[in-house]
Design an enzyme around this catalytic site. Structure first.
Site, mmCIF file in Angstrom:
data_model
loop_
_atom_site.group_PDB
_atom_site.id
_atom_site.type_symbol
_atom_site.label_atom_id
_atom_site.label_comp_id
_atom_site.label_asym_id
_atom_site.label_seq_id
_atom_site.Cartn_x
_atom_site.Cartn_y
_atom_site.Cartn_z
ATOM 1 N N ARG A 46 47.226 29.998 43.303
ATOM 2 C CA ARG A 46 46.041 29.727 43.967
ATOM 3 C C ARG A 46 45.301 28.882 42.847
ATOM 4 N NH1 ARG A 46 48.887 33.222 44.609
ATOM 5 N NH2 ARG A 46 48.070 34.675 43.264
ATOM 6 N N CYS A 80 42.443 39.485 45.736
ATOM 7 C CA CYS A 80 42.911 38.529 44.965
ATOM 8 C C CYS A 80 41.524 37.328 44.840
ATOM 9 C CB CYS A 80 44.141 37.441 45.217
ATOM 10 S SG CYS A 80 44.096 36.080 44.362
ATOM 11 N N THR A 82 40.687 34.557 43.049
ATOM 12 C CA THR A 82 40.757 33.284 43.395
ATOM 13 C C THR A 82 41.097 32.752 44.745
ATOM 14 O OG1 THR A 82 41.902 33.051 41.143
ATOM 15 C CG2 THR A 82 41.971 31.138 42.367
ATOM 16 N N THR A 124 40.217 33.787 36.566
ATOM 17 C CA THR A 124 41.065 32.566 36.443
ATOM 18 C C THR A 124 40.238 31.413 36.306
ATOM 19 O OG1 THR A 124 41.343 32.077 38.862
ATOM 20 C CG2 THR A 124 42.795 33.719 37.822
ATOM 21 N N LYS A 161 50.968 39.706 34.533
ATOM 22 C CA LYS A 161 52.035 39.256 35.413
ATOM 23 C C LYS A 161 53.315 39.725 34.968
ATOM 24 C CE LYS A 161 48.798 36.146 38.209
ATOM 25 N NZ LYS A 161 49.209 36.913 39.688
ATOM 26 N N CYS A 191 39.313 39.231 38.124
ATOM 27 C CA CYS A 191 40.542 38.828 38.472
ATOM 28 C C CYS A 191 41.308 40.070 38.813
ATOM 29 C CB CYS A 191 41.265 37.882 37.456
ATOM 30 S SG CYS A 191 43.028 37.616 37.461
#
Length: 232
Positions: A46, A80, A82, A124, A161, A191
């Site tokens: 994204r 999420c 974003t 983000t 991640k 985030c």
């Protein structure tokens, strides 16, 4: 039946489901709400789409939405932040209500008695550029403040991640402290990877941090995702 459009990222979706269970006042299995979870990890990045013209994630998100509809979902949550850049486009494609994570955060701020002022946003680069928080929270008297070193925040998100959570936590603690020192009354963990490394109960922050994942989970349980006072 709650449909969870997840996989962005997979670990964050698991964290959301844990928080959904913990937010539910239950004494037996049958007291918990039913949920359908789609780990759609093939959805394109994204932030890359927003910042660098990467592949459009909307078609893959719509495909995931269709799978949840077909499976019997009656409302949708997206763990999420974003991805909420495409909230309006997704909502236009379904009759199912899609909870908005920023509305859930605003409700959590109100519940804590915080109704205006500067809010730090750890998120983000895509979330910040798209104005997902600043635009929606400004209507309620909040001013959003970005961290001093956004590159460091993105590095920490990538570390989460990759499973390197402890390294990410050290970076994020420094950025959160910087926002608090700049006068932010609260810092939003905006985030869904960030709470994995920087818990809202992390030592030294008290109630200065607000976990957007937790707020979304609470909204799914209480129905506070889109209260009338939060809708423009």
């Amino acid at each position: 039946m709650l449909g969870v459009l997840g996989g962005m990222g997979p670990m964050a979706t698991v964290d959301f489901m844990r928080k959904l269970v913990e937010a539910t006042p239950a004494s037996r299995d049958q007291d918990h709400p039913g949920a359908l979870v789609l780990q759609a990890s093939d959805i394109p990045d994204r932030t890359r789409a927003i910042l660098a013209g990467g592949p459009d994630p909307l078609p893959a998100m719509v495909a995931g939405l269709r799978r949840l509809e077909a499976a019997g979902a009656t409302r949708i949550a997206i763990p999420c932040n974003t991805a909420h850049h495409w909230h309006g486009a997704l909502q236009a494609r379904t009759a199912l209500p899609i909870l908005h994570i920023v509305d859930a955060v605003a409700e959590a701020l109100f519940v804590r008695g915080y109704r205006s002022g500067s809010i730090g946003v750890l998120a983000t680069g895509g979330t910040l550029k798209a104005g997902i928080y600043s635009g929606r929270l400004a209507r309620h008297g909040f001013t959003c403040v970005a961290p001093i070193d956004q590159d460091a925040v993105m590095r920490a998100i990538r570390l989460v991640k990759a499973g390197r959570v402890a390294e990410a936590g050290a970076i994020l603690r420094n950025q959160a402290r910087g926002l608090i020192a700049a006068g932010c009354g609260r810092v939003i963990l905006a985030c869904t990877e960030i709470p994995l490394a920087l818990s809202a109960s992390d030592e030294g922050f008290g109630d200065g941090l607000l976990d957007a994942t937790q707020a979304l989970a609470q909204a799914c349980v209480s129905g506070a995702g889109a209260p009338e006072r939060l809708v423009a």
